[in-house]
Structures are given as C-alpha cells and as structure tokens.
Motif scaffolding. Sequence first.
Motif, PDB file in Angstrom:
ATOM      1  N   ASN A  89     -14.004  27.062  -8.952  1.00 39.39           N
ATOM      2  CA  ASN A  89     -15.426  27.235  -8.627  1.00 39.39           C
ATOM      3  C   ASN A  89     -15.591  28.427  -7.687  1.00 39.39           C
ATOM      4  O   ASN A  89     -16.030  28.285  -6.550  1.00 39.39           O
ATOM      5  CB  ASN A  89     -15.968  25.948  -8.033  1.00 39.39           C
ATOM      6  CG  ASN A  89     -15.760  24.776  -8.994  1.00 39.39           C
ATOM      7  OD1 ASN A  89     -16.038  24.896 -10.187  1.00 39.39           O
ATOM      8  ND2 ASN A  89     -15.242  23.671  -8.480  1.00 39.39           N
ATOM      9  N   LEU A  90     -15.247  29.603  -8.209  1.00 40.29           N
ATOM     10  CA  LEU A  90     -15.122  30.795  -7.372  1.00 40.29           C
ATOM     11  C   LEU A  90     -16.432  31.184  -6.705  1.00 40.29           C
ATOM     12  O   LEU A  90     -16.453  31.650  -5.568  1.00 40.29           O
ATOM     13  CB  LEU A  90     -14.622  31.963  -8.227  1.00 40.29           C
ATOM     14  CG  LEU A  90     -13.233  31.787  -8.843  1.00 40.29           C
ATOM     15  CD1 LEU A  90     -12.928  32.938  -9.798  1.00 40.29           C
ATOM     16  CD2 LEU A  90     -12.163  31.708  -7.766  1.00 40.29           C
ATOM     17  N   ASN A  91     -17.542  31.008  -7.422  1.00 34.37           N
ATOM     18  CA  ASN A  91     -18.819  31.522  -6.922  1.00 34.37           C
ATOM     19  C   ASN A  91     -19.584  30.513  -6.063  1.00 34.37           C
ATOM     20  O   ASN A  91     -20.612  30.843  -5.487  1.00 34.37           O
ATOM     21  CB  ASN A  91     -19.698  31.954  -8.108  1.00 34.37           C
ATOM     22  CG  ASN A  91     -19.911  30.826  -9.111  1.00 34.37           C
ATOM     23  OD1 ASN A  91     -19.151  29.853  -9.128  1.00 34.37           O
ATOM     24  ND2 ASN A  91     -20.920  30.947  -9.945  1.00 34.37           N
ATOM     25  N   VAL A  92     -19.084  29.292  -5.996  1.00 34.25           N
ATOM     26  CA  VAL A  92     -19.786  28.269  -5.222  1.00 34.25           C
ATOM     27  C   VAL A  92     -19.451  28.451  -3.737  1.00 34.25           C
ATOM     28  O   VAL A  92     -18.287  28.569  -3.377  1.00 34.25           O
ATOM     29  CB  VAL A  92     -19.364  26.851  -5.681  1.00 34.25           C
ATOM     30  CG1 VAL A  92     -20.025  25.787  -4.822  1.00 34.25           C
ATOM     31  CG2 VAL A  92     -19.703  26.658  -7.149  1.00 34.25           C
ATOM     32  N   PRO A  93     -20.480  28.493  -2.870  1.00 32.29           N
ATOM     33  CA  PRO A  93     -20.202  28.689  -1.445  1.00 32.29           C
ATOM     34  C   PRO A  93     -19.271  27.612  -0.883  1.00 32.29           C
ATOM     35  O   PRO A  93     -19.257  26.478  -1.373  1.00 32.29           O
ATOM     36  CB  PRO A  93     -21.588  28.595  -0.793  1.00 32.29           C
ATOM     37  CG  PRO A  93     -22.545  28.938  -1.878  1.00 32.29           C
ATOM     38  CD  PRO A  93     -21.922  28.442  -3.152  1.00 32.29           C
ATOM     39  N   GLY A 138     -16.455  30.413  -2.628  1.00 35.38           N
ATOM     40  CA  GLY A 138     -17.356  31.324  -1.929  1.00 35.38           C
ATOM     41  C   GLY A 138     -17.014  32.792  -2.065  1.00 35.38           C
ATOM     42  O   GLY A 138     -17.193  33.554  -1.125  1.00 35.38           O
ATOM     43  N   LEU A 139     -16.536  33.178  -3.218  1.00 35.03           N
ATOM     44  CA  LEU A 139     -16.163  34.581  -3.400  1.00 35.03           C
ATOM     45  C   LEU A 139     -17.313  35.400  -3.954  1.00 35.03           C
ATOM     46  O   LEU A 139     -18.199  34.893  -4.633  1.00 35.03           O
ATOM     47  CB  LEU A 139     -14.985  34.693  -4.377  1.00 35.03           C
ATOM     48  CG  LEU A 139     -13.680  34.027  -3.959  1.00 35.03           C
ATOM     49  CD1 LEU A 139     -12.593  34.377  -4.977  1.00 35.03           C
ATOM     50  CD2 LEU A 139     -13.252  34.462  -2.569  1.00 35.03           C
ATOM     51  N   GLY A 140     -17.270  36.691  -3.670  1.00 33.08           N
ATOM     52  CA  GLY A 140     -18.183  37.618  -4.289  1.00 33.08           C
ATOM     53  C   GLY A 140     -17.722  37.926  -5.704  1.00 33.08           C
ATOM     54  O   GLY A 140     -16.646  37.502  -6.142  1.00 33.08           O
TER      55      GLY A 140
END
Lengths: 259, 382, 328
Positions: free
Chosen positions: B53-57, B64-66
Amino acid sequence: MEIVVCIKPVPEAETRLRVAPGGATLDAEGVKFVLAGYDESALEQALLLKEALAGSKVHAISFGPAPRTEEVLRAAVALGADLATWVESPSGSAVDPIQVARALAGAIAAIPHDLVLCGKQAGDDEAGLVPSALGELLALPDFGSVVDLRWDPVTARFKFLRSTDAGGERWEAATPCVIGLQQAWNDPRTAKLPNILKSRKAAIAKHPAGPDLPGARSEPQGFELPAPRTGARLIEYKSPQEAAQTLVRILREEAKVFP
Amino acid sequence: MADFSLSAEQESLRDLARKFARTEMAPHAAECDRTPRFPEEIYRKAFDLGLMNLNVPVDYGGSGLGVFEACLIVEELAHACGGMTTSVIANCLALEPILLGGTPEQKDRFLKPFCAEYNLASFCLTEPSGGSDAGSLKTRARREGDHYILDGEKCFITNAPHASLYTVFATIDPALKTKGITAFVVPRSAVGLSTGKDEEKMGHRASSTSTVRFEGVSVPVADRLGEEGAGFSMAMRTLDQTRTPIGALATGIAQAALDHAAAYSLKRQSFGKPISEHQAIQIKLANMAQSVHAARLLTWHAAWTIDRGAKGTLESSIAKCFASDAALHVADEAIQTFGGYGYMKEYPVEKLLRDAKLTQIYEGANEIQRTVIARELLRQYA
Amino acid sequence: MTGPILIVGEVQNGHLSGPTLEAISVARSLGGSPSSLVGFVAGHDSRSTALEFGRFGVSHVWVARDPTLDSAPIAALALYIAAAATKAGAETILVGGTTLGRDLMGRLAIRWNAAVATGVTEVRRDGAALQVRRPIFGGRATETRRLDGAHVALALRPHAFPAPLDAPVDPVIEDLPSVPLPAAWLAPRRTGTETSAEGAGPSLGDASIVVSGGRGVRTAENFQLVEELAAALGAAVGASRAVTDAGWRPSSYQVGQTGRSVSPQLYLAVGISGAIQHLVGMLSSRVIVAINSDASAPIFRVADYGIVGDLFQIVPALTAEVRRVRAL
C-alpha cells in the motif's frame, strides 16, 4: 543483555572489481557497499537473542569512512538494532585490520557489552582478524567460526558449536565474551519499508577512531585481478563412460590433482 | 536545477525492492506464468515488507510514499515479474479514490483495518461494453433511502477473485454522462456481489483478473465517496496518480529484456565469435538501451512533476505511453537477439513480450494517452 | 628480519597436521637454517609430535604441557605461543591454514605486537619486512601486503604450499614454564567435539578435493550421487545454498558467501549453476571441474574443465571410473 554487533560495509557480491589508481587497492569509485555477509548473520543472531531475552539491546557499531559506514549502520537500525555507533575512519587511507580492531575496541569499551558479536570475516579482505583482536584488546575470551549460537537461561551461558577443520567443538561460555560467527543458522531478515524510512532519522553516535598507533602494521602494496578466465575446456564425448575416462585422465596426467 | 541522483533513502527503498524482486519473485516468475498461478504467499510477503500500500499515508497504515519512490520500487519489482507487480500495486490503484475522495471518517474506517493486515482491493471501472469511454458506463446505482442499490458488471478487474474491498464506479443516471458517475466502497461480503472465473490471459499470468457482478448490492450512503456525480473526476485523478507507475512497470520489463539480451549476446557464438561482436546485434542493443533510458527518465520526470503537486496529466501520459511502447519494442528485440531460443518458452524473453503488451492497454490504452497528449499539447498552441 | 621462525604445530591423529607441514615448508623457504627453525606444540603428551618436527629440520621445539590447554579457549594458547616466541627470540610465527591459525592472529597481533596476515598463499622477504600475497574477495582478486615491524605472524592458506622434504635433525625439546592464565579465559568450557558428518571423509576445511552438489541434483535422495563420487575420491562433500535451503543437506555443507570458503586442489561442481554467492566460496580452488546440463551456466566460465551433460548419467560413470582407476 547488551549485545554489541560489529558490522562492516563491503562491496556487494556482484561488484565488478577494478584496481584503483596506484595499483594497491580496490577502486571504490561507483561501488555499492552493503552489509558484509557474515555480519548480516551476526546481526540476525543478535536480533534473535534480543527477541528471546526481554530487556535486551542491540548496539551496531562500524568503523569506516562516509557515506558507506553510516549507510550500513542505518541498514542495521532498519533491521532492528536499537543503537548505532560510527567509529570514524581518520582518513581515506587503507587501514590495517588490527588498527580497525583497536578503533572498535576503544568504542566498545565505552559502552555496555555482555556479548560482542562479529562476522567471522568480511567478504572483501577476508582477514578475519577483528574478533580475536577484540578479545585481546577487551580482555575477553573470543571464539571464532561459531555456528549455532544459543543462550541457555538456566545456566546463564551461551552454548555454541565452533566449526573446526576436524569437525566442531561444543562450548559453553558466560558473558561477557566475543563471538565471531561463521554462519548463523538463520535466514537474515529483510528490513521492512517503514523501518527503512524510520532508520533515516535515527541518531548515529560518532566515536573518534583515536590516533593511528605506530609499530607493527600491514600495508597493502598490490591489488591484482586474475587474468580473465577463458572458460572451461569442455570435454567431448559419445558416452558418459567416455566423458568419465577423459576427465579422470586429464585430472591425473595434465592437472595432476588426482590422488 | 535538475538533479538525477537518488537520495540515500531512495536508494535504500530501491535496494529493498530489488532484493525482494530477485529473491522472492524472480525464482517463481516462470512457474507462475506457465501454470498459471496466483502466488498469494509472495503477495503476503510483499505486504509484510511494506511494498503493497505504497501510496497510503503512514497514519492509515500504508507506506506513505510519493509517486517517485513508488516508481523506483515498481520498476524493480517488474524487472522480476510484470504480472506479480500488477497484483502487488493493484491496491494503490483501488485505494487512491478513497485517498482522493474519502472523508477523514471514511479513510479511518476503510483504510486502517484494510492496511493493518494483508488485504487486496480492486478498482472497478472498466465494463464489458467499454473501458476507455469511462463516461458511458452502465453499472447503475439507485438511491433507496439511506442506501444505494448497485446493478451491473465490471470486467478485467485485477485481483478481483481475491479482493476483500472494491472501489466501484457506477452511474446514478446514464443521461448525466460523466456527471452521473459516482464512486462507492463495497466490501467483498456485500450480498449480491460475485466475481467471475479467472480469465485466461496472454501475459501477467501471475496476476488474477475477473469480472465483478453487482446484483442488487446494497451500499450504505455512508460508503459513497464524495458527492453524487463526483466519481468521474475521482477516477481520472486516480489514473493521473497511478499512470506513472505503469510507466515504471513497463520500464522494469524493458530493462529485464535488455539485461537478458545483452548477457546472451556475450555468450552466444556465431561465425566464430560472440554475437555481441556483430554490429547488427550491437545496433539492436544500443537502440534497446536508448529506449529503456528514455522510458525511465520520462517516468522519473512525470513522477517528480506530480510529487511537486502538479497534476502532471501530460507528463504521466507521455511516460506511460512511451515506456509501454518501449517495453514492447525492447522485448521484441530481445527475442530477436535470442533467435529461435527467444521464441521458446524455456527462455525468459517471450514472457516479457507478453507481459509488455498489457502495459499498452491497461490503465488507459495508449490511444487514449495519445488523445490526452494531443489535447494537452494543442491547448498550448490554441 | 632473519631471526628465528616459530612454527605452531597442530596435531591430527597423533601427527603434525598437513597444514603444519606446509608451515614448515614456508619457514624453510624463507631461508631458515635448522638453527633458526623453532617448533611449538601444546598438550600434555606431545613428545612424539615434538620429535616429528625434527624430521623436517626443526631443531628446537617448545612444548606447552599445561593440561588446561586441552579445553581452554584459544586466548590461553596464544599466551603460550607468545611466551615461546619470546623464549626463542623469534621474529616470525607461522601457523597452518586452519581455523586455529586464523583465530590466533588477532591475539598475537596485540599480545606479541606483530604485523599479521591470514590466508597467505605466498611469502617472500622484502628487505627487513615480509611481503605476502593472499586471495581476497573470494578469490576474485589477490592482494600483496607488506608486513612491517619487529614481529610478524602469518596464518597460511590451506593447500597453498607443498609438504616439506625430510631433513632430519635431532631436535632439542624443552618444556615451557607454565604461564598464569586469567581466570576469565578459563571459565568457558569445551563440552565436546564433533567430527564431520558421519565421520566419513575429510571435512570441507582441510580436504584437498571437494565435490559439491547443487540445485541440478533435484532431490535429497539424488544427493547420494554426489556423496558416492566424493567417497570414491576421498573428497569432502559440499553443497550450494539451493541444496541447504531446500533442506536436502544441513547448512554445514554450504560452500559460498555465507557458508564455508574452500580452496582445495580440486573442486568438482555437480549441477551447480555458479551464482556469484557460490563462486566466492570456491574460486581460489586450484582446479575447478563443472558438470552441468546447461552449457550457458556461469560455472563453465570459471571452471577449468567442463562436462556438459546429464549429471545423472555422468556422475555414476565418473564414480565408477574413479573406483576403477584407484583400484589399479
């Protein structure tokens, strides 16, 4: 238990080795440095001990130049080390492993240490001198080539197998001691992404290496790469028996390695 | 000032992905492709390491990745297996509408338990009658009191048979076209939700794809994302975020193809020397290298643009379109470099061609990307 | 640096071990006259091994009879060795290519203030200093080091030097006075010893031939083919990580980056593709032979001889041929 783990950054296994200008050392330009293989096992062993013994701390310590040394320390923190100390290499000059051990011992003496764990040797210089030199410098017994290290809470002793040429020796030793790990019979863990991100912000303590002591020393003079291998001479055959006969004949008569 | 160097943090994230790709994914890529098999144990490990879940804060349990960092990771994963990568990053696509359109309460409620454990989610936009023409979708959502009733069918839905959560786009009134499209979060347990058989695909065979049917599925109003009619823009903004990683995925496949071809050319002999010494092969490799390099830089640039807060529609469309075309071309040339062996399933390059093909189609077919590129471009001249 | 050379004797089956004999060879090649060659051996019953030093031209042997040494950590032995070196006025200490040799060096470097090196494959005098060469990076490079100082201690690489020719002298054998050992060093206890797996064949560390099997062997049962070949050759058995990871054989068999490093006279790789992690554990072997069905396997790039073919046919044929030849 206060566990100190000595770790070293070494070129990753896939590195294409090149000779540095001057011809005496590896050209580190563009080389990617990683945690040395045996050290990775040692760190894993430290983390397993910590998990088994409540209240334990793992303190990773490394000697060397920036940025590679700081990077392996952060990698250790990402894997679960609680503290990290960077023993700063005084200069970029090539160093004698014994000088490294002196620098590390100076730093370890200043921190609590029930167990000092090292990889038995690093994959670059393959010297394997640090564990026993640390033992002498810290006035502790040391054991090299250790596999299968366990802590026995009943006797409050480590139990381990020291791998020797003839087989192995079973040992029991109390704290504090120095252990050079040959192979943790473990599968070193991989750092999780959130822990990698956290490790970027971890505090890395710095410890000066101290002066380079005069006296006996070893100094690299040459770094040579073997002539590129031409590849195997492939044995031609029509039957497995012929292949076997040809190989045995070559090993006896040409290579002269057959007993 | 342009700076193409990676930070130590970015390098360590890339190292993690590379290690995972090499040790956990690559050894199983051929088998999962051949069987085909959905290697759930690998996806679980990806989740455990924080690669899912790379984009989840971080606050909601994600990484929490950009977009830039996500791209570094996706390229490495895709180098080992495009299909597995598609399944690993499907959550990023499916959860993005919640991130974009969810209230804080919804994010808490949906994302925290979801991200706390290994879970898969599916993004349900495409329908049998059309994918690119998202404005004319047919799945209906009828309001009944404090619920909506969903009816319709979605197709080509990644991870659908294994997902526990679906973000679904449906229309409250087809006459409203794009302005009628509304987004919902639907759990697997919803009565009337069913998934179809696992599709037999040309590539990405380690991934799982099926239809999702909605037959009178009741969804509480509280599970609607944003306002009625806000769904279309939510879907488009989602794709703006996730298009660039598809460029990275394609770049990973292309890099793998180049790596295989270059290594093979050094050991394969013809006319008394390695084929790497023949100019015909050298030109091939040089062209492949150019494609890979350009694909990566376009992807990085698009990711950088988006991470700076810009919409990046033009940049991400260029990156996705170029990189996927490059992947197909480079994989094709890799097969050509291998000659007859390249055509054999025993060798790894034919899979790359099959995997590359999908990157031209999904998450906005390249025809749509070109339409978007032209539109954005002509706007500057109008 | 032309003073006496102390050779640390290790005993195997009641005799000076092969690595010790190699160390004697090196000492003699450094121009040591019999009067400058000094032996050291520990153990309460070491007179016969002390005498054996004489057979190879070592004229003086110091014996440490302290019974605690039998089960004490190496630190205690290092103290006695340093004491012997001081008694002998030695400038150089040589130890064979063994675990002991390596583990002594760090101790001697500090205790005896010596410049030290391990895994040495060549030694020559360089003015007042010694110059050594040693393989590093798993045999992918060789470094030359200059060892400066009043004292030098070297641990050799196994199988890198020939056994010495006989040059009998009648050695003077002297007992070392007992050295007080710090209590902390005697606290650890050796509780047992284990011989290599099944007690058959030599161990990986000191075997002059190693036969290793890899993924190509396919099952734990098939691994017997590798072991039968090793038995026929009198070789130690190794394995690639694929084999130990699969549990076909224990981790102690593993040769490579995180396992054992070996440098035998002959290394036979059976069904091993040759990942770099394996290669760094065996590249410094003198002769490498690969048997693999995949002609493009990287192992063939580093091997001296190769057989491309089905190991299930080649290896039994090879075992039979080795038995036949050795029976002649």
